[in-house]
Design a protein around this motif. Structure first.
Motif, short mmCIF file in Angstrom:
data_model
loop_
_atom_site.label_atom_id
_atom_site.label_comp_id
_atom_site.label_asym_id
_atom_site.label_seq_id
_atom_site.Cartn_x
_atom_site.Cartn_y
_atom_site.Cartn_z
N ASP A 156 18.45 38.42 79.63
CA ASP A 156 18.10 38.44 78.22
C ASP A 156 16.81 37.64 78.06
O ASP A 156 16.83 36.43 77.88
CB ASP A 156 19.24 37.85 77.39
CG ASP A 156 18.96 37.94 75.89
OD1 ASP A 156 18.07 38.72 75.52
OD2 ASP A 156 19.62 37.23 75.13
N VAL A 171 26.11 44.60 81.03
CA VAL A 171 25.85 45.86 80.34
C VAL A 171 26.91 46.87 80.78
O VAL A 171 27.15 47.05 81.98
CB VAL A 171 24.45 46.40 80.66
CG1 VAL A 171 24.14 47.64 79.83
CG2 VAL A 171 23.39 45.33 80.44
N LEU A 184 26.58 52.28 74.65
CA LEU A 184 26.15 51.25 75.59
C LEU A 184 26.28 49.91 74.88
O LEU A 184 25.84 49.76 73.74
CB LEU A 184 24.72 51.49 76.06
CG LEU A 184 24.17 50.53 77.12
CD1 LEU A 184 23.22 51.27 78.06
CD2 LEU A 184 23.44 49.35 76.48
N THR A 185 26.89 48.95 75.53
CA THR A 185 27.09 47.64 74.92
C THR A 185 26.68 46.54 75.88
O THR A 185 26.72 46.71 77.10
CB THR A 185 28.58 47.47 74.51
OG1 THR A 185 28.74 46.23 73.81
CG2 THR A 185 29.49 47.48 75.73
N LYS A 186 26.28 45.41 75.30
CA LYS A 186 25.87 44.25 76.10
C LYS A 186 26.68 43.05 75.66
O LYS A 186 26.86 42.82 74.47
CB LYS A 186 24.37 43.97 75.91
CG LYS A 186 23.47 45.13 76.30
CD LYS A 186 22.02 44.84 75.96
CE LYS A 186 21.13 46.03 76.27
NZ LYS A 186 19.71 45.77 75.88
#
Length: 295
Positions: A156, A171, A184-186
């Motif tokens: 990040d 991720v 899509l997620t982080k």
């Protein structure tokens, strides 16, 4: 001594076996263990079973000054039935067998960016899709509906954060049966630290489980079918901080994890941990809940 034995074994293979010829000391052992002479100028990360009894090795192969995604497949008699590199693919980093017995391979394109492809047993490409992943894609899992989960890590790169303390983000992306990205997620944490991803697994409710190690803790992250995080917990194995050495596996209504602690003496070494559906370890006061952040 080890290097000598390695080089001498390679010399015997090159001088005693023809290219693509296999050998086993006993006929009864051949279905389980054989030595095979093949040309190899790359590296592989795993072997996967496909439909029709084909076992496929995935990785990358060097051709001139460029590496390419590479698949090498064998039938049950050790005959090579697939030896193929893929144009535009620099390397495969993750692979999984689909619900139909095809191989889903994921990796990096030449020039950058993530990519996924579904490969038939004859090495042909059923579909190929770019994935806007943003990090290094390293693990994959098959879903019951024919889709896939892919996971990896990224830094990040916040401008107000010193370069040596960039937080690591996990991720996770959900793909449908044709490789299209559904979401899509982080996930990140409040304190910068390096995250070692051990793997990703699909849960029976369509969600996911990610496991690894983080700042000396074993780590488990449970997500829902829409990508949102449900809980994230870090674990201290008895005897001190540790590192997850293998993927956590789904186990009934919870997960099981294998890893090691860094402590010396009788309390150090390998440990096995079993959680309930909420990620808790009954009777273990060392379990620590770690907060989920979604940037």
């Amino acid at each position: 001594l080890v290097i000598f034995a390695d080089q001498y074994a390679k010399h015997l293979v090159r001088t005693r076996l023809a290219l693509n010829e296999s050998w086993s000391p006993f006929p009864w052992l051949a279905p389980y263990a054989r030595i095979l002479h093949i040309q190899n100028t790359g590296a592989a990360f795993g072997m996967f079973k496909q439909a029709g009894g084909i076992f496929t090795i995935a990785g990358w192969k060097q051709k001139g000054q460029q590496g390419y995604g590479w698949l090498l497949g064998f039938d049950l008699s050790s005959a090579v039935v697939m030896d193929k590199t893929y144009a535009g693919i620099q390397s495969w980093h993750a692979a999984v067998t689909s619900s139909k017995g095809e191989l889903a391979a994921f990796g990096q394109k030449i020039g950058g960016g993530s990519v996924g492809a579904l490969i038939a047993p004859d090495a042909s490409v059923i579909w190929q899709q770019d994935i806007a992943f943003g990090g290094q894609l390293t693990h994959a899992a098959a879903m019951a509906d024919g889709g896939f989960l892919v996971a990896g890590v990224m830094q990040d790169n916040k401008p107000d954060t010193p370069a040596e303390t960039f937080p690591m983000l996990v991720v996770v992306a959900r793909l449908d049966a044709t490789g299209n990205t559904l979401w899509l997620t982080k996930h990140g944490w409040t304190a910068p630290a390096e995250f070692d991803l051990s793997g990703v697994a699909a849960t029976t409710d369509g969600g996911y489980l990610v496991a690894g190690s983080f700042a000396g803790y074993w780590y488990g992250l449970r997500g829902l079918a829409d990508g949102k995080g449900l809980w994230a917990k870090g674990y201290h194995p008895a005897g001190g901080k540790g590192q997850s050495r293998d993927m956590a596996v789904l186990c009934g209504d919870g997960m099981a994890m294998v890893g090691s602690s860094t402590a010396g003496g009788p309390k150090g070494g390998w440990w096995v941990m079993r959680t309930d559906s909420a990620g808790n370890v009954p009777g273990n006061p060392a379990t620590q809940v770690m907060p989920i952040l979604v940037p």
